[in-house]
Enzyme design. Structure first.
Site, PDB file in Angstrom:
ATOM      1  N   LYS A   1      40.263  20.812   7.971  1.00 18.35           N
ATOM      2  CA  LYS A   1      40.454  22.237   8.245  1.00 18.35           C
ATOM      3  C   LYS A   1      40.622  23.015   6.950  1.00 18.35           C
ATOM      4  O   LYS A   1      40.231  24.174   6.844  1.00 18.35           O
ATOM      5  CB  LYS A   1      41.683  22.423   9.138  1.00 18.35           C
ATOM      6  CG  LYS A   1      41.964  23.857   9.544  1.00 18.35           C
ATOM      7  CD  LYS A   1      43.242  23.940  10.382  1.00 18.35           C
ATOM      8  CE  LYS A   1      43.523  25.372  10.827  1.00 18.35           C
ATOM      9  NZ  LYS A   1      44.824  25.486  11.539  1.00 18.35           N
ATOM     10  N   GLN A   2      41.223  22.377   5.935  1.00 18.01           N
ATOM     11  CA  GLN A   2      41.599  23.096   4.721  1.00 18.01           C
ATOM     12  C   GLN A   2      41.780  22.128   3.564  1.00 18.01           C
ATOM     13  O   GLN A   2      41.691  20.918   3.721  1.00 18.01           O
ATOM     14  CB  GLN A   2      42.901  23.848   4.966  1.00 18.01           C
ATOM     15  CG  GLN A   2      44.088  22.940   5.290  1.00 18.01           C
ATOM     16  CD  GLN A   2      45.123  23.603   6.147  1.00 18.01           C
ATOM     17  OE1 GLN A   2      45.029  23.597   7.356  1.00 18.01           O
ATOM     18  NE2 GLN A   2      46.134  24.181   5.514  1.00 18.01           N
TER      19      GLN A   2
ATOM     20  N   TRP B   1      55.400  26.440   5.043  1.00 21.59           N
ATOM     21  CA  TRP B   1      55.346  25.989   3.653  1.00 21.59           C
ATOM     22  C   TRP B   1      54.396  26.834   2.822  1.00 21.59           C
ATOM     23  O   TRP B   1      54.360  26.711   1.593  1.00 21.59           O
ATOM     24  CB  TRP B   1      54.914  24.524   3.604  1.00 21.59           C
ATOM     25  CG  TRP B   1      53.514  24.291   4.100  1.00 21.59           C
ATOM     26  CD1 TRP B   1      53.095  24.302   5.400  1.00 21.59           C
ATOM     27  CD2 TRP B   1      52.352  24.013   3.316  1.00 21.59           C
ATOM     28  NE1 TRP B   1      51.742  24.052   5.476  1.00 21.59           N
ATOM     29  CE2 TRP B   1      51.267  23.865   4.216  1.00 21.59           C
ATOM     30  CE3 TRP B   1      52.122  23.873   1.961  1.00 21.59           C
ATOM     31  CZ2 TRP B   1      49.969  23.591   3.787  1.00 21.59           C
ATOM     32  CZ3 TRP B   1      50.824  23.591   1.536  1.00 21.59           C
ATOM     33  CH2 TRP B   1      49.766  23.458   2.431  1.00 21.59           C
ATOM     34  N   ASP B   2      53.662  27.715   3.478  1.00 19.74           N
ATOM     35  CA  ASP B   2      52.794  28.666   2.770  1.00 19.74           C
ATOM     36  C   ASP B   2      53.567  29.396   1.679  1.00 19.74           C
ATOM     37  O   ASP B   2      53.029  29.723   0.622  1.00 19.74           O
ATOM     38  CB  ASP B   2      52.250  29.720   3.733  1.00 19.74           C
ATOM     39  CG  ASP B   2      51.586  29.138   4.971  1.00 19.74           C
ATOM     40  OD1 ASP B   2      51.758  27.941   5.233  1.00 19.74           O
ATOM     41  OD2 ASP B   2      50.914  29.894   5.682  1.00 19.74           O
TER      42      ASP B   2
ATOM     43  N   GLU C   1      45.317  20.049   8.866  1.00 13.56           N
ATOM     44  CA  GLU C   1      45.757  19.920  10.252  1.00 13.56           C
ATOM     45  C   GLU C   1      44.692  19.337  11.172  1.00 13.56           C
ATOM     46  O   GLU C   1      44.931  19.174  12.375  1.00 13.56           O
ATOM     47  CB  GLU C   1      46.220  21.289  10.761  1.00 13.56           C
ATOM     48  CG  GLU C   1      47.457  21.778  10.039  1.00 13.56           C
ATOM     49  CD  GLU C   1      47.658  23.275  10.184  1.00 13.56           C
ATOM     50  OE1 GLU C   1      47.157  23.844  11.165  1.00 13.56           O
ATOM     51  OE2 GLU C   1      48.322  23.872   9.312  1.00 13.56           O
TER      52      GLU C   1
END
Length: 779
Positions: A608-609, A368-369, A496
């Site tokens: 994580k992000q 999906w990036d 994630e």
């Protein structure tokens, strides 16, 4: 003679040149990394920056050539099975090395690791697209030669690459032998314990079908072991200079023998073509590849180089992001843009992998990036490429429908989290297949495409079907709780490190946008193009009651919010978890995923992000500035940024809420992430999402650009470290230049009749009469 290569550059770094990367010595410690950085590609072919002469058995290297979308498959084996788990893995293949050239000087084989390298320079020029290497080498017997090679992968010719290889004896006259070969004995890199590195297969996946040698051309035909694709690797070579002997046919190539005088240059031109049955009918593959190589030979290397420079000149004229005041940063920005162009598929059949065409990390999978990070860069610089990326998603609908049925959805389509040809390839579903938000991410990119281009023809022909089919999943997945809220349970958001939760804020907010957009598209289609509406509705069995369900679920969507803290909760349980003890975590234990069991991470309040923070950007008009600031403050404290996708988003929101120093620090983490190898794994491939995040950092971050139902607007700032910056945008058929300096911002209409926009809340229009305006107020 002692080999001095290991002493040439143990501390070599790439000089800060805005339009190229250049190494002036060979650093063995950086050899693997630089092979990635010096990769050439064209969206289809990718050639790592290894020397033409090969590695000669070295282990600190990866001789890699890749074709975007060309893959093999293998069964995924689970010691403990369950229904609906992904069954087939697709992985990008390392294909034959057709750039291989071997050099012998009076019988002595040239290799960088033997003899003595007297002088050396290699440069990748972003404006010409040429990788040039020049060196002087003295053999063990004292014979000295100059070698100059130039390499290109044709941007304007999908299947073609070429090499020019020139050899000049400097202190002798003698025999020069140049062997033009195709090295078909290739395998993929094994991942080992790090899933980000490569694939889990061992042994070759390409089986030889046939090898053909003609007077100057050669062709290798191979078939993939499981996916059944036929691959043709073809070359055509010619030599000029010196007194030539008849060409010798060898196993794997041609040998050109020349008596060369001192100071006399001998030049080999090698033209390369790849084709597979994934691109065309199997019966056409061999003839097509051979003809493409022969046609390239007829055109000639200089003409191909001129064509390449012209292609890139047009690209840079419209895509360049210029920064005045920091050459190292400017180099990073250009490097990132160049690699994005090299990596992106533009044929509607391929996408852009997490590592582009530079390495085997993540097995060449698409994520999906693309939609959230990469798509905006191409949408506003090369909208035709953005359209092709959406076409790829349309072509993937049949597989997405199959996946939806596997996941117990009676209707709709569910896009895979990681894939090449449409199969879900995520063997670890908690952090992979559970990321249902990818459906909304695709819909978001279609909505943004419509806002930026006004291309409703695409919506009618392709986009509406994607948006409606994928929106159905939310109705099948979600449900109403006792308070009447629409809830989406047991999913994973972008973060994630937090898996299988109820009401992930990002997922729910994006699902609300998705269903509202789907209902709006259907209403517009029915009103303006009833025939197209009838066609789409018949094709997918759409019932009017479904559109009502979309609007009802959207209006009742559960969006977690903690009133006491004044923040949007990442999910129902996030704030109840024990915060991760960052103070007690040694630096060598990052990224956490390589040092802690997933359950340990999932039980903690750690990210994580960007997750909620990403929603603040994508759905910007739905949040007050104070809410954004409080969300940023909270989630910054609990985010590791172990994902390369994270820093750019934090940079954009930091800029918006007024944290200028933080915005710049996060931006710099992104801008030179690969050049400086800050995540310590660029040798396995570049980070394409982070590369595109650099563009987001300038346009969305420092320039404050937003495009939504309220129109196009900017709120520019100037980082203290810069004197000025500029970039261009394609919007609604117009080409807009935005230039910011200490005195304000200039907006100039370069193409198009008119464009409405706003600067810090002040609306204005550019047109043929007034095609530029200066706005003086910056934050």
């Amino acid at each position: 003679m002692q080999n001095d290569i290991d002493n040439m550059g143990s501390m070599i770094t790439l000089a800060a040149e805005p339009w190229c990367i250049r190494e002036r010595a060979i650093d063995p410690a950086r050899r693997f990394l630089h092979e990635t950085l010096f990769t050439l590609g064209n969206g289809y072919i990718g050639m790592r920056g290894t020397p033409e002469e090969g590695s000669h058995g070295r282990k600190d290297t990866l001789e890699g050539t890749y074709l975007n979308g060309f893959h093999d498959t293998e069964a995924i084996h689970y010691p403990e099975n369950a229904y609906g788990l992904a069954r087939i893995n697709e992985f990008m293949l390392n294909v034959p090395n057709a750039k291989r050239i071997d050099l012998f000087v009076d019988g002595e084989r040239f290799a960088l690791d033997s003899g003595r390298v007297e002088a050396y320079e290699r440069m990748l020029d972003f404006r010409t697209g040429l990788l040039t290497r020049s060196l002087e080498w003295t053999s063990n017997s004292g014979k000295r030669v100059r070698i100059v090679s130039r390499r290109l992968v044709c941007m304007a010719r999908k299947h073609v690459a070429a090499v020019e290889y020139a050899v000049t004896p400097l202190n002798f006259s003698g025999t020069v032998r140049i062997v033009a070969a195709i090295d078909a004995d290739v395998t993929n890199l094994q991942a080992g314990d790090d899933p980000r590195v490569g694939s889990a297969i061992s042994g070759p996946s390409l089986q030889l079908v046939e090898r053909r040698l003609d007077a100057s051309s050669q062709l290798v035909l191979q078939r993939t072991r499981h996916s059944g694709f036929l691959l043709a690797s073809a070359t055509d070579a010619m030599l000029a200079g010196g007194k030539q002997a008849p060409v010798s046919a060898l196993e794997g190539g041609h040998a050109f023998d020349v008596d060369a005088g001192q100071g006399q240059t001998v030049t080999l031109h090698k033209f390369i073509a790849y084709a597979s049955s994934r691109d065309m009918l199997e019966a056409e593959v061999a003839d097509f590849a051979g003809a493409e190589a022969a046609r390239a030979r007829t055109i000639g290397f200089e003409a191909l180089a001129a064509e390449q420079a012209a292609y890139l000149a047009q690209f840079w004229d419209e895509a360049d992001v210029g920064i005045d005041g920091d050459d190292a940063l400017q180099q990073g920005v250009h490097f990132n843009q160049f690699h994005l162009l090299q990596s992106v598929g533009r044929d509607g059949k391929t996408n852009i992998a997490a590592k582009g065409v530079t390495g085997e990390g993540y097995e060449g999978h698409y994520f999906w990036d693309t939609e959230i990070y990469v798509f905006p860069f191409f949408l506003f610089s090369r909208p035709e490429i953005a359209r092709a990326l959406l076409q790829y998603r349309y072509n993937g609908l049949p597989k997405a429908r199959e996946r939806a049925r596997q996941m117990a959805h009676a209707k709709g389509a569910l896009y895979p989290w990681r894939t090449i040809a449409g199969e879900e390839c995520s063997a670890y579903f908690p952090a992979g297949s559970a990321q249902y938000h990818i459906n909304a991410d695709v819909a978001y990119s279609i909505r943004l495409y419509l806002l930026a281009t006004g291309d409703f023809d695409f919506i009618a022909q392709y986009g509406a079907e994607i948006v409606l089919e994928t929106a159905r999943i939310w109705i099948g997945l979600g449900s109403y709780d006792r308070q009447g809220r629409f809830c989406i349970n047991e999913v994973t958001g972008p973060d994630e490190y937090t898996a299988l939760v109820n009401n992930n804020y990002y997922t729910n907010a994006m699902a609300r946008m998705h269903m509202t957009f789907a209902a709006d598209v259907a209403a517009r289609l029915r009103a303006e193009r009833p025939d197209d509406y009838a066609r789409v509705a018949a094709a997918i069995g759409l019932e009017p009651v479904e559109l009502d369900a979309f609007r009802a679920a959207s209006s009742a969507m559960n969006l977690p919010y903690d009133a006491e803290l004044g923040i949007h909760e990442q999910d129902d349980s996030f704030l109840s978890k024990k915060p991760w003890d960052f103070a007690a975590t040694p630096q060598e234990n990052y990224p956490l995923l390589l040092h802690y069991h997933p359950l340990v991470i999932y039980r903690h309040q750690v990210c994580k992000q960007a997750d909620v923070v990403l929603a603040l950007l994508l759905l910007s008009d739905q949040f007050a500035l104070d809410d954004k600031r409080r969300d940023f403050d909270f989630y910054e404290r609990v985010t590791t940024h172990d994902s390369s996708l994270s820093s750019c988003i934090f940079s954009v929101i930091a800029a918006e809420v007024g944290y200028r120093d933080k915005a710049y620090a996060y931006f710099m983490e992104t801008a030179r992430l690969d050049l400086d190898n800050t995540h310590a794994n660029t040798e396995y491939g570049v980070h394409t999402a982070a590369m595109a995040g650099t563009w987001l950092g300038v346009a969305y971050g420092f320039a404050g650009m937003r495009l939504d139902d309220g129109g196009l607007r900017f709120a520019p700032t100037l980082p203290y470290q810069w004197r000025a910056y500029r970039f261009k945008l394609h919007v609604r058929g117009a080409l807009l230049e935005v230039a910011v300096d200490a005195g304000g911002a200039d907006y100039r209409l370069l193409q198009g009749e008119r464009l409405a926009l706003a600067h810090r809340g002040k609306a204005f229009e550019l047109n043929a009469t007034q095609n530029s305006i200066r706005m003086g107020d910056l934050a």
